[in-house]
Design a protein around this motif. Structure first.
Motif, PDB file in Angstrom:
ATOM      1  N   LYS A 100      34.210  85.076   7.423  1.00  0.00           N
ATOM      2  CA  LYS A 100      33.816  85.084   6.008  1.00  0.00           C
ATOM      3  C   LYS A 100      34.334  83.864   5.254  1.00  0.00           C
ATOM      4  N   ILE A 106      28.097  80.230   7.822  1.00  0.00           N
ATOM      5  CA  ILE A 106      27.288  81.329   7.268  1.00  0.00           C
ATOM      6  C   ILE A 106      25.974  80.780   6.735  1.00  0.00           C
ATOM      7  N   ILE A 125      29.291  88.850   9.755  1.00  0.00           N
ATOM      8  CA  ILE A 125      30.424  88.211   9.080  1.00  0.00           C
ATOM      9  C   ILE A 125      31.653  89.101   9.252  1.00  0.00           C
TER      10      ILE A 125
END
Length: 127
Positions: A100, A106, A125
């Motif tokens: 994260k 991401i 995540i």
């Protein structure tokens, strides 16, 4: 079909392509000097593997901490191959694992996901 295992180095990821378990795994960092050359045997293995699967479910795991733009192009080539295989009835899914705290990875996963049509692409995540 023989499995393909490539140990990680400072600039390349650990790769496990296991035909018996129907698992493809790419983990680590990827910024080889020549990504096209490094990933050529992997792309060839994936092409051959896809031709040989029928109803088996295949899981592809990416857990990349960092990769350069040249590697990104190779990854997109892999996703295109897998996407076409799914369009042709193969059961393949991708799990894009990321921390994260790693916004770049991401975001890249989200961009890859937008660029494919049929391939199930899960962004996982953790942390």
């Amino acid at each position: 079909m023989e499995n393909l295992i490539i140990e990680k180095t400072q600039s390349t990821p650990h790769i496990v392509l296991d035909a018996g378990l129907n698992i493809l795994s790419i983990r680590g960092e990827s910024f080889p000097e020549n990504p096209a050359k490094f990933y050529a045997p992997i792309l060839n293995w994936i092409k051959d593997f896809i031709e040989g699967i029928d109803r088996q479910e295949v899981r592809v795991d990416f857990e990349i901490l960092y990769f350069n733009s040249s590697t990104s192009k190779v990854f997109m080539t892999i996703f295109d191959l897998l996407d076409k295989a799914v369009e042709n009835g193969k059961k393949i899914s991708v799990n894009w694992h990321c921390d994260k705290k790693n916004d770049t990875v991401i975001e890249c996963g989200e961009e890859f996901k937008e660029d494919i049509k049929k391939l199930p692409f899960n962004i996982i995540i953790r942390g």
